[in-house]
Design a protein around this motif. Structure first.
Motif, PDB file in Angstrom:
ATOM      1  N   THR A  68       0.840  -1.192   0.000  1.00  0.00           N
ATOM      2  CA  THR A  68       0.000   0.000   0.000  1.00  0.00           C
ATOM      3  C   THR A  68       0.879   1.247   0.000  1.00  0.00           C
ATOM      4  O   THR A  68       1.994   1.222   0.514  1.00  0.00           O
ATOM      5  N   SER A  70      -0.356   4.174   1.205  1.00  0.00           N
ATOM      6  CA  SER A  70      -0.894   5.108   2.199  1.00  0.00           C
ATOM      7  C   SER A  70       0.155   5.411   3.268  1.00  0.00           C
ATOM      8  O   SER A  70       1.091   4.655   3.477  1.00  0.00           O
ATOM      9  N   LYS A  76      -3.456   1.520   8.239  1.00  0.00           N
ATOM     10  CA  LYS A  76      -2.381   0.798   7.555  1.00  0.00           C
ATOM     11  C   LYS A  76      -1.956  -0.427   8.356  1.00  0.00           C
ATOM     12  O   LYS A  76      -1.641  -1.471   7.775  1.00  0.00           O
TER      13      LYS A  76
END
Length: 184
Positions: A68, A70, A76
């Motif tokens: 990811t 993010s 997360k």
């Protein structure tokens, strides 16, 4: 070494940026540490929470099939819980349950490291600006992705436990049960 790493994070105007650079340089070496006890010694004694958080984030990114992009947040951490495979096979020969155990240990450590940031926002600012923030008693700034519900946590934990059951069978070793409880 830990003192030098902590100081290296602090010398820049942006400790967050410094920790990213240092972690990116150190990470390949962590993958080559042969024993779990040595990896844990390095991570547990790390003086810089920012650097430890970033190194653990990289470790989990490395173990995800779909990493990811993010920023670091509680959301997360839940993503890592759902999408991380067992940590990469290091050079030592360990049983599967011990690799899951190590993963749970590092997830807990990641949460502990990340937890210090909202409580101490000054850790992300330069040393020269910290005194102002401390004197002003600056309040923590939570990210939108830090707002997760108890239901989100329960669903991700249930999914994670079912993935572990497929691999390990039941009952889980006591160390794993303890770490699951602690993580939740």
């Amino acid at each position: 070494l830990q003192r030098m790493l902590a100081m290296a994070v602090e010398v820049d105007r942006s400790p967050t940026c410094s920790s990213r650079k240092i972690a990116d340089d150190i990470f390949p070496f962590i993958l080559n540490i042969p024993l779990r006890s040595q990896r844990e010694a390095l991570l547990n004694t790390m003086e810089s929470q920012l650097l430890r958080c970033r190194l653990l984030e990289l470790l989990f990114q490395h173990s995800c099939d779909v990493p990811t992009t993010s920023s670091m947040s509680l959301d997360k951490v839940l993503y890592f819980l759902s999408h991380s495979s067992v940590l990469p096979q290091f050079q030592d020969e360990t049983a599967t349950w011990q690799r899951w155990d190590e993963m749970l240990q590092y997830l807990s450590l990641l949460l502990l490291s990340y937890h210090t940031f909202p409580l101490a926002e000054h850790l992300r600012t330069s040393v020269s600006d910290r005194m102002k923030l401390i004197a002003q008693k600056a309040k923590a700034r939570l990210q939108d992705s830090d707002d997760i519900s108890q239901l989100d946590i329960q669903l991700k934990m249930n999914d994670f436990i079912s993935r572990m059951q497929k691999t390990l069978g039941e009952p889980f070793p006591p160390q794993i049960q303890e770490k699951l409880f602690m993580l939740q």
